[in-house]
Design a protein around this motif. Structure first.
Motif, short mmCIF file in Angstrom:
data_model
loop_
_atom_site.label_atom_id
_atom_site.label_comp_id
_atom_site.label_asym_id
_atom_site.label_seq_id
_atom_site.Cartn_x
_atom_site.Cartn_y
_atom_site.Cartn_z
N ALA A 126 6.00 3.62 -17.38
CA ALA A 126 4.86 3.92 -16.45
C ALA A 126 4.82 2.60 -15.15
O ALA A 126 5.88 2.48 -14.75
N ALA A 127 4.62 3.81 -14.23
CA ALA A 127 4.47 3.38 -13.06
C ALA A 127 2.82 3.62 -12.52
O ALA A 127 2.36 4.83 -12.73
N ILE A 128 2.68 2.99 -11.35
CA ILE A 128 1.30 3.53 -10.30
C ILE A 128 2.21 3.22 -9.24
O ILE A 128 2.38 2.64 -8.30
N ALA A 129 1.06 4.07 -8.50
CA ALA A 129 1.05 4.62 -6.69
C ALA A 129 0.03 3.54 -6.27
O ALA A 129 -0.91 4.06 -6.51
N SER A 145 0.68 -0.83 0.29
CA SER A 145 0.14 -0.09 -0.17
C SER A 145 0.78 1.32 0.03
O SER A 145 0.19 2.68 -0.51
N SER A 146 2.10 1.23 0.54
CA SER A 146 2.80 2.28 0.46
C SER A 146 4.17 2.56 -0.55
O SER A 146 4.92 3.01 0.04
N TYR A 147 3.92 1.45 -1.75
CA TYR A 147 4.75 1.47 -2.76
C TYR A 147 4.52 2.13 -3.74
O TYR A 147 3.38 2.40 -4.19
N VAL A 148 5.26 2.23 -4.91
CA VAL A 148 5.43 2.38 -6.31
C VAL A 148 5.99 1.45 -7.20
O VAL A 148 6.45 1.17 -6.79
N ALA A 179 7.62 4.06 -1.51
CA ALA A 179 6.91 5.64 -1.70
C ALA A 179 7.56 6.79 -1.87
O ALA A 179 7.84 8.00 -2.16
N SER A 180 8.49 6.37 -0.60
CA SER A 180 9.23 7.94 -0.14
C SER A 180 10.29 7.94 -0.82
O SER A 180 11.00 9.13 -0.62
N ARG A 181 10.75 6.85 -1.45
CA ARG A 181 11.68 7.06 -2.76
C ARG A 181 11.39 7.34 -3.88
O ARG A 181 11.47 7.68 -4.34
N VAL A 182 10.61 6.83 -4.15
CA VAL A 182 10.09 6.75 -5.96
C VAL A 182 9.15 7.92 -5.82
O VAL A 182 8.57 8.35 -7.15
N VAL A 183 8.43 8.88 -5.02
CA VAL A 183 7.74 10.05 -4.88
C VAL A 183 7.96 11.25 -6.40
O VAL A 183 9.01 11.71 -6.21
N GLY A 184 7.45 12.09 -6.66
CA GLY A 184 7.63 13.38 -7.30
C GLY A 184 8.43 12.95 -8.02
O GLY A 184 7.79 11.95 -9.03
N PRO A 185 9.81 13.69 -9.30
CA PRO A 185 10.11 13.33 -9.65
C PRO A 185 11.27 11.61 -10.45
O PRO A 185 11.70 11.31 -11.72
N PHE A 186 10.74 10.58 -9.31
CA PHE A 186 11.60 9.80 -9.23
C PHE A 186 11.05 8.87 -10.01
O PHE A 186 11.84 7.90 -10.00
N MET A 208 13.07 6.72 -12.86
CA MET A 208 14.62 6.30 -12.13
C MET A 208 14.63 5.00 -11.88
O MET A 208 14.14 4.17 -10.45
N SER A 209 15.54 4.04 -11.82
CA SER A 209 15.06 2.86 -11.89
C SER A 209 16.52 2.38 -10.59
O SER A 209 15.47 1.35 -10.21
N ASN A 210 17.37 3.55 -10.13
CA ASN A 210 17.80 2.66 -8.97
C ASN A 210 16.57 3.58 -7.70
O ASN A 210 17.21 3.35 -6.65
N LYS A 211 15.45 4.22 -7.31
CA LYS A 211 14.73 4.80 -6.82
C LYS A 211 13.81 2.83 -6.29
O LYS A 211 13.60 2.74 -5.85
#
Length: 128
Positions: A49-52, A30-33, A101-108, A111-114
């Motif tokens: 593509a990604a989804i929160a 639930s807290s992942y992207v 999501a804390s790492r992947v949020v916003g413009p990230f 980025m695969s390394n997130k």
């Protein structure tokens, strides 16, 4: 232990469609992207593509928007990538990924390394 298992790859003619699935297990997402990336032979891995997971907000690489649709099924802990109007240049191994999501949020999100976790990949081949 988090596991991501892709399925649904295969061979399709140009103009056709495929739907990839990624079944997630071993964690609370639930807290992942959740993201889809792809890598063609001789090329770097690129964001698709990604989804929160919590909000369902999708993110797309610009050229994929309109042809590709990412979605999720909370009950099955599964995300999907519906790919329409496929082109030979879409040929690649498609990878599912998960990151907090804390790492992947916003413009990230591109980025695969997130992303912490990766599936084994699913081959998609589009013939001309």
């Amino acid at each position: 232990q988090v596991q991501l298992v892709e399925s649904g790859g295969g061979l399709v003619q140009a103009g056709g469609s495929l739907r990839l699935s990624c079944a997630a297990s071993g964690g609370t997402f639930s807290s992942y992207v959740m993201g889809w990336f792809r890598q063609a032979p001789g090329k770097e891995r690129e964001f698709v593509a990604a989804i929160a997971w919590s909000s369902g907000n999708p993110f797309y690489e610009g050229s994929k928007k309109g042809r590709f649709t990412i979605s999720k099924d909370n009950a099955k802990d599964t995300i999907y990538l519906q790919m329409n109007s496929l082109k030979p240049e879409d040929t690649a191994v498609y990878y599912c990924a998960a990151g907090p999501a804390s790492r992947v949020v916003g413009p990230f999100y591109f980025m695969s390394n997130k992303y912490n976790y990766w599936g084994q990949g699913a081959q998609v081949t589009v013939s001309s």
